[in-house]
Scaffold this motif. Structure first.
Motif, PDB file in Angstrom:
ATOM      1  N   ASP A  10       1.840   1.671  -3.548  1.00  0.00           N
ATOM      2  CA  ASP A  10       0.730   1.650  -4.505  1.00  0.00           C
ATOM      3  C   ASP A  10       0.885   0.513  -5.520  1.00  0.00           C
ATOM      4  N   ASP A  11       1.239  -0.654  -5.027  1.00  0.00           N
ATOM      5  CA  ASP A  11       1.435  -1.829  -5.873  1.00  0.00           C
ATOM      6  C   ASP A  11       0.192  -2.710  -5.788  1.00  0.00           C
ATOM      7  N   MET A  12      -0.842  -2.343  -6.542  1.00  0.00           N
ATOM      8  CA  MET A  12      -2.121  -3.036  -6.440  1.00  0.00           C
ATOM      9  C   MET A  12      -2.063  -4.501  -6.855  1.00  0.00           C
ATOM     10  N   PHE A  21      -3.521   5.048   2.338  1.00  0.00           N
ATOM     11  CA  PHE A  21      -3.471   4.670   0.931  1.00  0.00           C
ATOM     12  C   PHE A  21      -4.609   5.328   0.156  1.00  0.00           C
ATOM     13  N   ARG A  46      -4.525   8.194  -2.861  1.00  0.00           N
ATOM     14  CA  ARG A  46      -5.250   7.974  -4.115  1.00  0.00           C
ATOM     15  C   ARG A  46      -6.236   9.095  -4.432  1.00  0.00           C
ATOM     16  N   MET A  57       0.833  -1.205   0.000  1.00  0.00           N
ATOM     17  CA  MET A  57       0.000   0.000   0.000  1.00  0.00           C
ATOM     18  C   MET A  57       0.866   1.254   0.000  1.00  0.00           C
TER      19      MET A  57
END
Length: 267
Positions: free
Chosen positions: A67-69, A163, A167, A64
């Protein structure tokens, strides 16, 4: 530089050491009770899975931050799969009948699953933080140091709220700056952001639903644990002078991600 000897399966896994750790107390001064081996192995396996869950939850929290979904969703699915295995292990433990457990139970003395510091670490990283836990672990012990460190870390939910803010979702300042040692509490501001998320971002909805799956899986594990204890010892007190099934029942229906349940009415 060449190795002096090849790595072997047994050596890599330290099998000799691992298989020497199942030491039944019932064999110390009398006949061994057959089911004590099962009891020991099941609980040792639980501790190994707790270790892996902590490993995966730490990794998920880090994904998170970056930002590595894709890796985050994959890791959450692995966590859910491990939890299913942990619930299924209770089926094995329930093959032990009450008289078989009572035959060696007194040898556990003050030992209790409530003393599992890794399980308390899991509670902390999932946001169920409270100082009363520390009473079971002496100051200066390795367990206490681990719990102190985990207590001061952001929970998975705190990382998720941050997170969402990164976003672009409007998260109230008080939720972003809340004390990381405080237990997770419902937030109207976070719930408003979640409702918007569910309407706008299908990928983040997948992540939220995996959080819900995790919460539901934890509640299922707690329920199965209570029923297993009732099935095995009835209304007797638990080991370590705990309240047995009555004590465990208090933890039922306590969500770790309450905001994700609260918004269901508004979707």
């Amino acid at each position: 530089m060449a190795h002096d000897k090849y790595v072997t399966y047994a050596g890599y896994l330290h099998l000799e050491e691992l298989l020497s750790l199942q030491q039944e107390q019932s064999g110390v001064d009398g006949d061994r009770e057959h089911d004590e081996m099962l009891f020991i192995i099941i609980h040792q396996v639980y501790e190994l899975w707790f270790k892996q869950l902590l490993h995966e939850l730490e990794f998920a929290r880090g994904r998170m931050d970056t930002d590595d979904m894709p890796r985050l969703l994959h890791t959450m699915q692995r966590i859910l799969t491990i939890l299913k295995v942990q619930v299924a292990q209770l089926d094995i433990l329930e093959t032990m009948r009450p008289l078989e457990f009572l035959a060696f139970r007194q040898r556990l003395e003050e030992a209790s699953g409530l003393q599992s510091y890794q399980f308390r670490e899991l509670e902390f990283i999932l946001g169920h933080k409270r100082t009363s836990v520390f009473d079971r672990y002496p100051a200066g012990s390795d367990a206490r140091r681990r719990l102190d460190a985990r207590y001061g870390e952001p929970s998975l939910w705190t990382a998720f709220v941050r997170f969402l803010h990164a976003r672009g979702y409007p998260i109230p300042t008080e939720d972003l700056e809340r004390d990381v040692t405080a237990p997770t509490e419902p937030s109207a501001g976070v719930q408003a952001a979640l409702v918007r998320l569910y309407r706008e971002d299908p990928q983040l909805v997948q992540l939220c639903e995996r959080f819900v799956d995790l919460d539901e899986g934890l509640q299922e594990w707690r329920y199965r644990h209570v029923k297993m204890v009732e099935r095995t010892i009835g209304a007797r007190p638990g080991t370590g002078r705990t309240g047995g099934a009555d004590y465990l029942r208090k933890s039922l229906n306590r969500p770790v991600f309450p905001d994700l349940w609260a918004i269901r009415t508004d979707l």
